[in-house]
Design a protein around this motif. Sequence first.
Motif, short mmCIF file in Angstrom:
data_model
loop_
_atom_site.label_atom_id
_atom_site.label_comp_id
_atom_site.label_asym_id
_atom_site.label_seq_id
_atom_site.Cartn_x
_atom_site.Cartn_y
_atom_site.Cartn_z
N SER A 45 0.82 -1.21 0.00
CA SER A 45 0.00 0.00 0.00
C SER A 45 0.86 1.26 0.00
O SER A 45 0.55 2.22 -0.71
N SER A 46 1.96 1.26 0.75
CA SER A 46 2.80 2.46 0.80
C SER A 46 3.46 2.71 -0.56
O SER A 46 3.55 3.86 -1.00
N ARG A 47 3.88 1.66 -1.24
CA ARG A 47 4.48 1.82 -2.57
C ARG A 47 3.44 2.20 -3.62
O ARG A 47 3.74 2.90 -4.59
N SER A 48 2.23 1.73 -3.42
CA SER A 48 1.17 2.00 -4.38
C SER A 48 0.78 3.48 -4.40
O SER A 48 0.29 3.97 -5.42
N VAL A 49 1.00 4.18 -3.30
CA VAL A 49 0.74 5.63 -3.29
C VAL A 49 1.57 6.27 -4.42
O VAL A 49 1.03 7.01 -5.25
N ASN A 50 2.86 5.97 -4.45
CA ASN A 50 3.74 6.52 -5.49
C ASN A 50 3.34 6.06 -6.88
O ASN A 50 3.36 6.86 -7.82
N ALA A 51 3.02 4.79 -7.01
CA ALA A 51 2.65 4.28 -8.33
C ALA A 51 1.43 5.02 -8.87
O ALA A 51 1.39 5.38 -10.06
#
Length: 138
Positions: A45-51
């Motif tokens: 979820s934290s990486r998906s913010v950037n994506a």
Amino acid sequence: MTYIKFHKDLIVYQKAFSAAMEIFHISKLFPAEEKYSLTDQIRRSSRSVNANITEAWRKRRYEKSFINKLNDADGEAAETQNWLDFAFACKYIDEKTHLDLYKKYDEILGIIVSMTVNSKKWTFSETKNTPPNNSNTQ
């Protein structure tokens, strides 16, 4: 006046990337039995913010698509806060770490909401061909 040329120039992208990397390093200390649940979920979820911010930037030709991807980033940031709550409740992170990261995601969420509300400033239109400047609204 500084113009934003790439998604990596966005302050919100930089803040979200930094927070995701912090979560990555902290989550290395989570117990092994959390590997396929909490650890994977909070990292994803934290990486998906950037994506999703990256995708929003590439879709700014179409305001509705831009807003849709920002809404996805908003949801992922809120989900990350949820996983932070679980990590704290399970005593995998201390209160200071929890509060610091939670506040970082509150700030990220605020910027995303501002970009959504002011989407016309960020998207292309027939009358405007320059991207917005790098101000505190992002």
